[in-house]
Design an enzyme around this catalytic site. Structure first.
Site, mmCIF file in Angstrom:
data_model
loop_
_atom_site.group_PDB
_atom_site.id
_atom_site.type_symbol
_atom_site.label_atom_id
_atom_site.label_comp_id
_atom_site.label_asym_id
_atom_site.label_seq_id
_atom_site.Cartn_x
_atom_site.Cartn_y
_atom_site.Cartn_z
ATOM 1 N N ASP A 164 69.226 61.702 112.208
ATOM 2 C CA ASP A 164 68.170 62.458 112.898
ATOM 3 C C ASP A 164 66.991 62.799 111.991
ATOM 4 O OD1 ASP A 164 69.793 62.372 115.082
ATOM 5 O OD2 ASP A 164 70.429 64.465 114.987
ATOM 6 N N ARG A 205 60.362 43.529 133.721
ATOM 7 C CA ARG A 205 60.993 44.813 134.045
ATOM 8 C C ARG A 205 60.484 45.946 133.168
ATOM 9 N NH1 ARG A 205 67.148 42.451 134.411
ATOM 10 N NH2 ARG A 205 67.175 42.129 136.663
HETATM 11 O O1 F6P Z 1 73.458 64.253 114.405
HETATM 12 C C1 F6P Z 1 73.525 62.899 114.597
HETATM 13 C C2 F6P Z 1 73.777 62.573 116.055
HETATM 14 O O2 F6P Z 1 74.007 61.197 116.142
HETATM 15 C C3 F6P Z 1 72.662 63.002 117.018
HETATM 16 O O3 F6P Z 1 71.575 62.119 117.033
HETATM 17 C C4 F6P Z 1 73.415 63.033 118.319
HETATM 18 O O4 F6P Z 1 72.759 63.882 119.223
HETATM 19 C C5 F6P Z 1 74.762 63.552 117.914
HETATM 20 O O5 F6P Z 1 74.924 63.239 116.538
HETATM 21 C C6 F6P Z 1 75.915 62.974 118.687
HETATM 22 O O6 F6P Z 1 77.054 63.675 118.336
HETATM 23 P P1 F6P Z 1 78.562 63.161 118.533
HETATM 24 O O7 F6P Z 1 78.821 62.113 117.521
HETATM 25 O O8 F6P Z 1 79.376 64.378 118.289
HETATM 26 O O9 F6P Z 1 78.639 62.625 119.910
#
Ligand code: F6P
Length: 360
Positions: free
Chosen positions: A137, A172
Site C-alpha cells: 500500500d 469494452r
Molecule cells: O495491507 C495490504 C493489503 O493487501 C491491502 O491492500 C488490502 O486492503 C489488505 O491488505 C487485504 O488484507 P487481507 O490479506 O487480510 O485480506
C-alpha cells in the site's frame, strides 16, 4: 552473545524474505559468531504464544527472490493488543515475558502501519525494537517508499496491460479493482503506468457522472474501449459525505456487490446497458518474487536495521528519505498514515495528460 529476534507481521508482500536476509547477513557479517538469530512465528502471535526457533545461517540463503515470508505472518490488530480476550491472556505482558525468556537483546519487526504501532507500544514498554516498513500500500508514514510497493505496481500494471488488449479487441469498458483500502498509491502508480483513462482513489472522492462523461467523450472520439483503475477503498463524493453509521448501513445493503469495482458499475450503469467487465486481481498483487528495486531497497533497509541493532539505537524505523536510508523514531511515525496528496506531482501529471479522477 547477542540475541536478536525477527518477526514479520500483517499482510505479506514481496521482499519480506529479502529484508529478513538483509538483516541477518549484515548481523552475521559484523558480529561473526557472536550473534544468534531467532525467528518468531506468525508475527506478534509467536511473541504472544512463545512460538519461536533458533535460526541457522543457512536459513537465510536462497531466499532473496522468494515471495512470502519464511517466518509466517498474521494480523494482530493494534487496537486489541491491550484487550484481554476470553483466553484471559494479556498480550502485552505475554510478549514482554517471551522477549525476556528468550533473553533477547533486540527485536526486529517487519510490517505495515498496524505493526509499526505495536512496535512503538513495545518500545514504550522497554523492549529494544527496530522496525522496517513493508506493504504494497506504500502508506507507512515517515518513509518515501515501503518495500513491496514497486513489486505490486509491476503486477497491477501487468494486469492493466493484459486487460488493455482484450478491452480493445472487444470494445469494452473494464473496471480494474486494485488493492489499497485507505491509500491509493498502488492504483495511482499502476493506473498511470498502465495508461488508465480514469483513476479513482480513496483520497479523491469521485463523481460517478464524471466517470460516465469520460466514457461518453471517449466513445464520441472513436475510442471503443476504456480502462478504469479503481482502488479497493475508492469512494464516491456522495458516500464520502455520509456519516460512518449511515455508510455502514448502506454497505450492508450492498452486500451483493463484492467491492468498489462492482459498486462503481452499479453507480454508472444500473441497468447494465454498457459493455462493462470488472477484474479484481486481489492477492496476486502481493505474491511472487520482489522486483529488482525492492531487492535493493530491502538489502539497504536490512543492513540499516542491523546497524541500528549494533549501535543499540532502538525505538527506530529504517526509512528511505530521498536517496538516503535513514532512521526515524517510531514515536514520530506510529499511528500516522502516508496518503496520496490530491495535489501531488503524480496526480497533477496524470491530470495534465488527460487522465480523469472524476473529481472536478
Ligand atoms: O495491507 C495490504 C493489503 O493487501 C491491502 O491492500 C488490502 O486492503 C489488505 O491488505 C487485504 O488484507 P487481507 O490479506 O487480510 O485480506
Amino acid at each position: 552473545m547477542k540475541k536478536v529476534g525477527i518477526l514479520t507481521s500483517g499482510g505479506d508482500c514481496q521482499g519480506l524474505n529479502a529484508a529478513i536476509r538483509g538483516v541477518a547477513k549484515a548481523l552475521y557479517e559484523s558480529e561473526k559468531d557472536k550473534v544468534e538469530i531467532y525467528g518468531i512465528a506468525d508475527g506478534y502471535r509467536g511473541l504472544i504464544e512463545g512460538d519461536y526457533r533458533k535460526m541457522q545461517k543457512s536459513d537465510f540463503s536462497g531466499i532473496l527472490t522468494v515471495g512470502g515470508t519464511i517466518l509466517g505472518t498474521s494480523r494482530q490488530p493494534f487496537k486489541l493488543m491491550r484487550v484481554v480476550g476470553d483466553d484471559a491472556v494479556n498480550k502485552v505482558d505475554a510478549m514482554k515475558k517471551t522477549y525476556k525468556k528468550m533473553g533477547l537483546d533486540a527485536l526486529v519487526v517487519l510490517g505495515g502501519n498496524g505493526t509499526q504501532k505495536s512496535a512503538n507500544l513495545l518500545a514504550n514498554e522497554g523492549l529494544n525494537v527496530v522496525s522496517l516498513p513493508k506493504t504494497i500500500d506504500n502508506d507507512v508514514y515517515g518513509t518515501d517508499v515501503t518495500f513491496g510497493f514497486h513489486s505490486a505496481v509491476g503486477i497491477a500494471t501487468n494486469v492493466i496491460d493484459c486487460i488493455h488488449t482484450t478491452a480493445t479487441s472487444h470494445g469494452r469498458i473494464f473496471v480494474i479493482e486494485i488493492m489499497g483500502n485507505k491509500a491509493g498509491w498502488l492504483t495511482l502508480y499502476s493506473g498511470v503506468a498502465g495508461g488508465a483513462d480514469v483513476i479513482l482513489i480513496p483520497e479523491i472522492p469521485y463523481e460517478p457522472e464524471q466517470v460516465l462523461d469520460v466514457l461518453e467523450e471517449r466513445r464520441q472520439n472513436g475510442k471503443n474501449f476504456s480502462i478504469i483503475a479503481i482502488a479497493e477503498g475508492a469512494i464516491s463524493k456522495a458516500d464520502a459525505a455520509m456519516s460512518k453509521k449511515d455508510l455502514r448501513i448502506k454497505r450492508e445493503s450492498q452486500s451483493a456487490l463484492p467491492g468498489a469495482g462492482y459498486r462503481l458499475v452499479e453507480e454508472i450503469d444500473p441497468e447494465h446497458k454498457l459493455p462493462i467487465r470488472v477484474t479484481v486481481p486481489g492477492h496476486v498483487q502481493r505474491g511472487g518474487s520482489p522486483c529488482a528495486f525492492d531487492r535493493v531497497l530491502t538489502t539497504r533497509f536490512g543492513a540499516a536495521a542491523a546497524k541500528l541493532v549494533r549501535e543499540e539505537n532502538f525505538g527506530n524505523m529504517v526509512a528511505l528519505y530521498g536517496k538516503d536510508v535513514v532512521s526515524v523514531p517510531l514515536s514520530e511515525t506510529a499511528g500516522k498514515r502516508r496518503e496520496v496528496d490530491p495535489d501531488c506531482g503524480e496526480v497533477r501529471a496524470a491530470k495534465d495528460i488527460g487522465i480523469s479522477f472524476a473529481d472536478e
